[in-house]
Write an enzyme that holds these catalytic residues in place. Sequence first.
Site, short mmCIF file in Angstrom:
data_model
loop_
_atom_site.label_atom_id
_atom_site.label_comp_id
_atom_site.label_asym_id
_atom_site.label_seq_id
_atom_site.Cartn_x
_atom_site.Cartn_y
_atom_site.Cartn_z
N GLU A 203 74.23 26.07 54.87
CA GLU A 203 73.11 26.85 54.34
C GLU A 203 73.58 28.26 54.05
O GLU A 203 74.73 28.62 54.33
CB GLU A 203 71.97 26.88 55.37
N ARG B 57 57.67 25.04 64.36
CA ARG B 57 59.10 25.37 64.51
C ARG B 57 59.31 26.42 65.60
O ARG B 57 60.25 26.32 66.39
CB ARG B 57 59.68 25.85 63.18
N LYS C 179 65.64 28.60 65.56
CA LYS C 179 65.60 29.90 64.89
C LYS C 179 65.61 30.99 65.97
O LYS C 179 64.58 31.58 66.30
CB LYS C 179 64.37 29.98 63.99
N1 PMP Z 1 68.32 29.16 56.94
C1 PMP Z 1 68.31 30.27 57.69
C2 PMP Z 1 69.49 30.59 58.54
C3 PMP Z 1 67.20 31.12 57.67
O1 PMP Z 1 67.17 32.24 58.40
C4 PMP Z 1 66.10 30.79 56.84
C5 PMP Z 1 64.91 31.70 56.76
N2 PMP Z 1 64.02 31.49 57.80
C6 PMP Z 1 66.15 29.61 56.08
C7 PMP Z 1 67.29 28.82 56.16
C8 PMP Z 1 65.00 29.18 55.21
O2 PMP Z 1 63.96 28.69 56.00
P1 PMP Z 1 62.42 28.85 55.58
O3 PMP Z 1 62.27 28.19 54.27
O4 PMP Z 1 61.68 28.19 56.68
O5 PMP Z 1 62.15 30.31 55.50
#
Ligand code: PMP
Length: 289
Positions: free
Chosen positions: A182, A50, A149
């Site tokens: 989210e 990622r 990200k």
């Molecule tokens: N959405 C956002 C905006 C985030 O910052 C995160 C944390 N990284 C997640 C979802 C969850 O992703 P992950 O399970 O890869 O940590």
Amino acid sequence: MQIWLDGKLVPKHEALVSVFDHGLLYGDGCFEGIRTYGGRVMKLQSHLTRLYESAAHLRLTPPFPREVIEDAVQKTLAANELREGYIRLVFTRGVGGLGLSPFKCPKASAFIIADRIDLYARSAYDSGLAVIIANRPRVPRACLDPAIKSLNYLNNILAKVEAIDRGAMEAIMLNLQGEVTEGTGDNVFLVKNGQLVTPSVESGLLHGVTRRFVMSDLAPAIGKHVVERAVRPEELFKADEVFLTGTAAEIIGVTSINKEVVGRGQVGPVTRALMAGFAARIARGVPED
Ligand code: PMP
């Protein structure tokens, strides 16, 4: 504390980046949050994939090849003797002028911090979280795809401020069509009549590593399949259970939204089963990719 910065481990007070770094000037860069349990890094390959995809979207040339960064993560953990913790792995655009152009920054920077993290109080895992639906929409995919990200988290930060202002711990963000995307730092799931549902990536969200772990492993282990589709906020209010997933949050129940009780106002049985499944997988040895 030792920080890995551009190829070297340095003490915390020496781990400094320039005020001309575009990561600081413009939020130009990308990052990962990664967990280590029992001295093993969870889903490192998924996070590295990622990170390098985010960098490619931003046309940021990674400062080091993937193998070097992978090794650096392990070295940072070893230097800090950290077995249970949280790793912040960051690529910044690097030093440039005061103009926006990323191509005037000759070399990106990378750093790795290994520390502890407690995102939510332990008690919140028993009682569940109070969340709000943010009034501020999630940045649309066409503007800045939330699947990247990036270091620019102001959309999420301002939604988090809304949550805090309204006495809640987290905000769930909607897209411009009014669909659920989210949380500010986690993905969202709901349970209705035994069925698990999560917003699809088309709604505009980060493809969470924990979200995928729930879909591919933890839900099937309790005989459930997760449906990915557009989710309206009304469905969250009417759900039997709602929970959030993330590297820092792990799996955590939501028991109220906008001060309205979700389901029976307790962390529900499906959420609990998934939380138990998560803990059991960690206890057996950290899941590789
Ligand atoms: N959405 C956002 C905006 C985030 O910052 C995160 C944390 N990284 C997640 C979802 C969850 O992703 P992950 O399970 O890869 O940590």
